[in-house]
Design an enzyme around this catalytic site. Structure first.
Site, mmCIF file in Angstrom:
data_model
loop_
_atom_site.group_PDB
_atom_site.id
_atom_site.type_symbol
_atom_site.label_atom_id
_atom_site.label_comp_id
_atom_site.label_asym_id
_atom_site.label_seq_id
_atom_site.Cartn_x
_atom_site.Cartn_y
_atom_site.Cartn_z
ATOM 1 C CE1 TYR A 19 2.389 23.531 -14.833
ATOM 2 C CE2 TYR A 19 0.746 23.859 -16.545
ATOM 3 C CZ TYR A 19 2.010 24.083 -16.043
ATOM 4 O OH TYR A 19 2.903 24.861 -16.740
ATOM 5 C CE1 TYR A 149 4.239 28.344 -17.555
ATOM 6 C CE2 TYR A 149 2.522 30.022 -17.519
ATOM 7 C CZ TYR A 149 2.929 28.736 -17.808
ATOM 8 O OH TYR A 149 2.046 27.829 -18.362
ATOM 9 C CG ASP A 255 2.959 37.543 -20.274
ATOM 10 O OD1 ASP A 255 1.750 37.769 -20.076
ATOM 11 O OD2 ASP A 255 3.435 36.393 -20.341
ATOM 12 C CE LYS A 284 -3.368 33.384 -16.611
ATOM 13 N NZ LYS A 284 -3.699 32.027 -16.243
HETATM 14 C C1 LIG Z 1 2.210 35.707 -17.311
HETATM 15 C C2 LIG Z 1 1.591 34.594 -18.093
HETATM 16 N N1 LIG Z 1 1.806 34.520 -19.412
HETATM 17 C C3 LIG Z 1 1.253 33.552 -20.158
HETATM 18 C C4 LIG Z 1 0.455 32.584 -19.598
HETATM 19 C C5 LIG Z 1 -0.134 31.519 -20.448
HETATM 20 O O1 LIG Z 1 -1.502 31.682 -20.572
HETATM 21 P P1 LIG Z 1 -2.432 30.445 -21.008
HETATM 22 O O2 LIG Z 1 -2.403 29.475 -19.870
HETATM 23 O O3 LIG Z 1 -3.770 31.051 -21.196
HETATM 24 O O4 LIG Z 1 -1.845 29.888 -22.247
HETATM 25 C C6 LIG Z 1 0.208 32.624 -18.218
HETATM 26 C C7 LIG Z 1 -0.628 31.611 -17.591
HETATM 27 O O5 LIG Z 1 -0.766 31.509 -16.394
HETATM 28 C C8 LIG Z 1 0.798 33.649 -17.443
HETATM 29 O O6 LIG Z 1 0.619 33.730 -16.128
#
Ligand SMILES: Cc1ncc(COP(=O)(O)O)c(C=O)c1O
Length: 451
Positions: A19, A149, A255, A284
């Protein structure tokens, strides 16, 4: 050339940053971080930067937390890795029990992956095979939100498509059915989120009811669409979604990779909506942001569909080498203990009040289009007339020079501090944030249009 300049030169010779625009990076004096403690990142020059975005939304418990560091140190001297297919190890057993103890409702099974995207891929795979195992292979679509996302693998980008990030691969994506985003910053219905009645939900309801026979699951980021620009939306949306999914025989995946582990003021955002999903993706903050580990937490009913019988092999043939890695598992066990032991949710309550007060005040600054805050998430948007994303970037650069690291999402600036941030540190972050807004919005306008 000093030591940091040498390191930057080496960095841009070999390291491919995620990014990051290559030309901008090569011309910038980006920080090179050497260590971190609490809410501070410390660079090679000894400069301390307040971590205003919890290092990509994950360092919930602050940097170098002694309990987590200690657990990693201890575990790495004992068992670094061991396969989890067909066998187990002590740390993954301990962690699974801990996750289920804090998970919403009757969720009872934990499937491990590494990054967030891998857990979303696994949840997608589980929901598709769930229906296949039950003899309904025609249920193969996914429904998601526009502006959602869910990670950057091709499967995830098909689910959570953000044009700026994914347009170059759109032609190969398997796109989900999408429903209208609950976009309160730009509400199409001109309502206030407090008592809007969520008219935007009609689009989701229509998507589920019209496609129920072909749909395996709906996936959403509950309460806040993060990467789309911190679009915080009413929990009632998720509560109604649960009901519609139940009525239409469609699985619900939440998610919680960004919002789970206390970010919203509850351990999981689903608690705000008072519902239990069929599957929940976490990542995370699971390890306090120290090591890559993610998981899908599923209901017993979902798990049961994967028991083979005399006629059919229903095994989940999906996995990653480092599923349930012992060092990451030990870090996650320590992190979960810290969330409880240090009453992190109590601290979020204090931070939440400070953030929501400050961000509603920022709304009156000329050039701020709107602001939003919930728990330890707060954001505002710079209006197009005031320069939108360009100005947001200038504000972030000003903040960095003053000692606060933030990173805009286009024209949206946000503060997602570690959940353990103290009152004084929070005041400092807010002061720098406000000064940077004023410097770039108010003082600039005064110079351009002298009274
Ligand atoms: C809501 C959500 N799902 C999935 C992801 C993807 O996670 P990763 O970057 O650890 O693959 C993110 C990453 O910011 C996210 O905010």
């Amino acid at each position: 050339m000093n030591g940091t300049e040498i390191l930057r030169r080496k960095d841009i010779s070999h390291f491919w940053h995620p990014y990051t625009d290559i030309n901008t990076l090569e011309q910038s004096e980006f920080p090179v971080i050497e260590r971190a403690e609490g809410v501070y990142l410390v660079d090679t020059e000894g400069q301390r930067l307040l971590d205003g975005i919890s290092s990509w939304w994950c360092v919930n418990l602050g940097h170098s937390h002694p309990d987590i560091v200690g657990a990693i140190r201890k575990q790495s001297g004992k068992l670094q890795h061991s396969i989890t297919a067909g066998m187990s190890h002590t740390e993954v057993i301990r962690l699974s029990e801990k996750i289920i103890a804090i998970a919403p409702g009757n969720l009872s099974r934990v499937y491990y992956a590494s990054d967030g995207a891998c857990s979303v891929e696994a949840a997608m795979r589980i929901s598709l095979q769930y229906w296949w195992n039950l003899g309904r292979p025609e249920k193969k679509n996914m429904i998601s939100l526009s502006g959602g996302y869910h990670g950057d693998t091709l499967g995830c980008a098909g689910l959570g498509y953000i044009s700026r990030f994914h347009r170059s691969v759109e032609h190969v994506l398997n796109r989900s059915i999408t429903a209208e985003s609950p976009h309160c910053f730009h509400c199409r219905y001109h309502r206030k989120p407090e008592d809007c009645g969520i008219p935007c939900f009609a689009s989701m309801e229509k998507a589920v009811t019209e496609n129920s026979s072909s749909t395996a699951a709906v996936i959403v980021e509950p309460v806040c669409q993060g990467a789309a620009g911190m679009r915080i939306y009413p929990p009632e949306y998720t509560a109604r979604l649960r009901k519609v999914c139940d009525e239409n025989d469609v699985l619900l995946i939440l998610d919680e990779i960004a919002v789970g582990f206390g970010r919203t003021g509850k351990m999981f955002a689903s608690e705000l909506a008072g519902i239990v999903p069929d599957m929940m993706c976490i990542g995370k903050g699971l390890t306090g942001g120290t090591l890559p580990m993610s998981a899908v937490v599923a209901s017993e009913a979902v798990y049961d569909a994967f028991r083979s019988n005399a006629e059919t092999d229903r095994t989940l043939y999906h996995g990653h080498t480092f599923c349930g890695n012992p060092i990451a598992a030990a870090a996650a066990c320590a992190a979960i203990d810290v969330y409880e032991k240090e009453n992190v949710l109590g601290n979020v309550e204090m931070l939440s009040e400070m953030l929501s007060k400050a961000f509603s005040r920022f709304r009156s600054i000329r050039g701020v289009h709107g602001s939003t805050a919930l728990g330890c998430m707060s954001a505002l948007e710079i209006s197009e007339e005031s320069g939108g994303s360009g100005t947001a970037l200038n504000i972030a650069n000003t903040a960095r020079r003053k000692g606060l690291f933030i990173r805009p999402l286009s024209s949206v600036l946000y503060l997602w501090p570690p959940l353990v941030t103290g009152k004084k540190e929070m005041e400092k972050m807010l002061r720098i944030f406000e000064d940077s807004l004023i410097k770039n919005l108010v003082q600039k306008q005064i110079q351009v249009h002298p009274l």
